[in-house]
Scaffold this active site. Sequence first.
Site, PDB file in Angstrom:
ATOM      1  N   THR A 141      54.010  17.133  79.976  1.00 46.90           N
ATOM      2  CA  THR A 141      53.782  18.390  79.215  1.00 46.90           C
ATOM      3  C   THR A 141      52.595  18.485  78.771  1.00 46.90           C
ATOM      4  OG1 THR A 141      53.305  16.410  77.340  1.00 46.90           O
ATOM      5  CG2 THR A 141      55.562  17.521  77.143  1.00 46.90           C
ATOM      6  N   HIS A 179      37.382  12.858  70.988  1.00 47.83           N
ATOM      7  CA  HIS A 179      37.901  13.671  71.346  1.00 47.83           C
ATOM      8  C   HIS A 179      39.684  13.247  71.334  1.00 47.83           C
ATOM      9  CE1 HIS A 179      38.108  12.598  75.268  1.00 47.83           C
ATOM     10  NE2 HIS A 179      39.692  12.905  75.752  1.00 47.83           N
TER      11      HIS A 179
END
Length: 262
Positions: free
Chosen positions: A223, A102
Amino acid sequence: MKNQTKPAFIHVLLIFSALFHSYSTSVSAQEVEDEKEFSYSEESGKGPNQWGNIKKEWSDCKTGKNQSPIDIPSRKTKVIKNPGRLEMLYKPTEFIVKNRGHDISLKIHWLKSAGSIKINGTEYFLQQAHWHSPSEHAIDGRRYALEVHLVHQAKDPKVKHNLAVVGLLYKYGKPDAFLSKLLGNISATNDEIHEKPLGFVDPTHIDIRMGGKAYYRYIGSLTVPPCTEGVIWSVLKQVKQVSKEQVHAIRVLVHDVSKDAY
């Protein structure tokens, strides 16, 4: 993450995981390692607007008051004379490039150090670096082709702001030399769990020194979940160049070419 609009970032995590004998709580441990737990797609039900509801410890993503990224209004920023150059003390060390399916990671060999930066006399050690496309931060409403975050942490947990991130933006133009070398090694990996020694890599070759004298400074957050606040952000004012082919190559590696025209 509250009140922030996030594009569908391509999270190519090229991670410099600096590990220390006396330093067990790293940034990579605070950031969510398994990105299957969240998504950048709102349609998935695990998108940015839902991050704060997925886990109790991620509540800052929903209720935080100083969340990153932000749109930096350059004309409204306060100019501070002689704010102090970002003192960068990076050094070459051994890395491993790994394709985790991923994302792509670049990790330091166990118990190695890639150096540090100094902010107002406090030393922050490099923990990881990762690239986003398109950029997370915007300047006057404009997002850029690519952004790299170099994440650092102070060894002393009593430091008020013990996380510091340096952000560097890229616009389309000439190929970036560091990314050319890096992508050449990454392309040799595949979607299966696979890793290979990369040898010695010098973080200074990312060349963030070019903008060390002028930068935007604010206190924000991580973030990604858990969206921890109290992070010192230094977004360099000078913008680097990256080729469209390099950005496309990054997107291909993570199977997302939907925003190649960005």
